[in-house]
Design an enzyme around this catalytic site. Sequence first.
Site, PDB file in Angstrom:
ATOM      1  CG  HIS A   2      -2.137   0.984   1.486  1.00 56.44           C
ATOM      2  ND1 HIS A   2      -1.561   2.216   1.622  1.00 56.44           N
ATOM      3  CD2 HIS A   2      -3.057   1.009   0.970  1.00 56.44           C
ATOM      4  CE1 HIS A   2      -2.793   3.087   1.618  1.00 56.44           C
ATOM      5  NE2 HIS A   2      -3.786   2.235   1.098  1.00 56.44           N
ATOM      6  CB  CYS A  25      -4.119   3.320  -2.431  1.00 60.46           C
ATOM      7  SG  CYS A  25      -5.420   4.464  -1.429  1.00 60.46           S
ATOM      8  CG  HIS A  69      -7.358   0.497  -1.245  1.00 57.97           C
ATOM      9  ND1 HIS A  69      -6.357   0.985  -0.090  1.00 57.97           N
ATOM     10  CD2 HIS A  69      -7.703  -0.712  -1.030  1.00 57.97           C
ATOM     11  CE1 HIS A  69      -6.324  -0.384   0.709  1.00 57.97           C
ATOM     12  NE2 HIS A  69      -6.947  -1.255   0.170  1.00 57.97           N
ATOM     13  CG  ASP A  77      -9.757   3.148   0.633  1.00 56.22           C
ATOM     14  OD1 ASP A  77     -10.029   2.621   1.574  1.00 56.22           O
ATOM     15  OD2 ASP A  77      -8.771   3.786   0.254  1.00 56.22           O
ATOM     16  CG  HIS A  78     -11.004   6.110   3.163  1.00 56.15           C
ATOM     17  ND1 HIS A  78     -10.237   6.970   3.357  1.00 56.15           N
ATOM     18  CD2 HIS A  78     -10.811   4.945   3.586  1.00 56.15           C
ATOM     19  CE1 HIS A  78      -9.226   6.431   3.994  1.00 56.15           C
ATOM     20  NE2 HIS A  78      -9.364   5.069   4.016  1.00 56.15           N
ATOM     21  CE1 TYR A 104     -12.238   1.567   5.115  1.00 55.03           C
ATOM     22  CE2 TYR A 104     -11.140   2.743   6.718  1.00 55.03           C
ATOM     23  CZ  TYR A 104     -10.987   1.843   5.510  1.00 55.03           C
ATOM     24  OH  TYR A 104      -9.969   1.600   5.047  1.00 55.03           O
TER      25      TYR A 104
HETATM   26  C1  DNO Z   1      -7.004   3.350   5.277  1.00 59.99           C
HETATM   27  C2  DNO Z   1      -6.005   2.113   4.619  1.00 59.99           C
HETATM   28  C3  DNO Z   1      -4.880   1.853   5.430  1.00 59.99           C
HETATM   29  C4  DNO Z   1      -4.583   0.552   4.651  1.00 59.99           C
HETATM   30  C5  DNO Z   1      -3.165   0.298   5.342  1.00 59.99           C
HETATM   31  C6  DNO Z   1      -2.317  -0.955   4.609  1.00 59.99           C
HETATM   32  O1  DNO Z   1      -7.999   3.591   5.016  1.00 59.99           O
HETATM   33  O2  DNO Z   1      -6.128   2.229   3.450  1.00 59.99           O
HETATM   34  O3  DNO Z   1      -5.018   1.615   6.892  1.00 59.99           O
HETATM   35  O4  DNO Z   1      -5.278  -0.362   5.373  1.00 59.99           O
HETATM   36  O5  DNO Z   1      -2.142   1.297   5.059  1.00 59.99           O
HETATM   37  O6  DNO Z   1      -1.426  -1.346   4.823  1.00 59.99           O
END
Ligand code: DNO
Length: 404
Positions: A239, A277, A304, A360-361, A377
Amino acid sequence: MRQTWRWFGPKDQVSVGDMRQAGVDGVVSALHHVPTGDIWTSAEIIQRQAEIARAKDGSVSGLAWEVAESLPVSEDIKKQQGDWRAHITNYKQSLRNLAAAGVKIVCYNFMPVLDWTRTDLTYRLPGGATCMRFDLVDFVAFDLNILKRAGADEDYSEGLQEKAARRFDAMDDLARQSLARNIVYGLPGAAESFSLEDVRHHLAEYAALSEEGLRKNLIAFLEQVAPLAQGLGIRLCCHPDDPPFPLLGLPRIMSTEAHYHAILSAVDLPSNGVTLCSGSLGARPDNDLPGMMQRLGDRVHFLHLRNVRRQSHNIRGSFYEAEHLGGDIDMVALVGAALDEEARRRAAGRADSSIPFRPDHGQDILDDLHRKAQPGYPVIGRLKGLAELRGVMTALSHPARMPL
Ligand code: DNO
């Protein structure tokens, strides 16, 4: 593209039944309760699988744990200090246990000390939704006036320091406390939550480690774990740094396309891959996300999908988390590039031709505003994001689509 949903385990406000209603194909989860550096035992892994396999009423969910996010890498491994060798041995055992249970995609990051970082967890947008934000001036105010990091002033221009001083003066105690809490107490997914003293201690430990040194340690870690993962059929995926620039004087080495190329070529195995991401990388104006998907696509094992609105033209600047199709990242082009990569994989007969992604989010909207989910989240905001992304995917993969 395989639709997945991040689930924090039985404590999550979202239930297995909710995920089923969201219509996802699979689940992203982690054993957050296992201390970093320890082994994820087969028993614990199987238990999490069982929790995902059934809804509260006992019915079969049809869902499985498909991605481990994150199997955290200890600070000792990042620094090559203390127990790092034992932690690598344990990491390998966790990989064997995950593979034996059929969990074959493993996400991790290599950010020193702090995982993802925001200054404001409930930034109010004009329409009434709230979202997370990173404000550089607030962050500098924290660094200079709350953390009081030695040498911090050398990292910021005089103009920025003056703005931060004014900002700090205007904050009352409550605002100062909540800023510190937002930054250091650990956001969901972060392996640890810290006090200010802990942060100072960790920073001192990293004082001698340069960007080059940290990269060397990441490569050494991958030289140990990637060949094993390759044999086990596991796809590791790193990530990016979030935000993608150095913070608190700590080195950050996974912030750009060049950073990824360096790591992928240093340990040139398919098992050494990328979590692309878009929101993390997209906070920098010089990261071209659709282009990165094209050029790194071969090794992208997990996506992501998230958007950001940058509030500055600088590499290091403020941003907030925008709606999935709003913001500065061309999400349609990024999804298009991911679909093209999948088509290439299908043509090559690859078994991994369906790339898992998660919305993501999400912004807090409607009932989210009262539910106080884990920051970033909320269930409705994420569902909205997922629905929008699903629309893009469906439209772009429709046979009647005119070439773009
Ligand atoms: C946040 C996430 C991070 C992710 C870590 C992966 O929402 O994308 O906490 O899980 O960095 O290692």
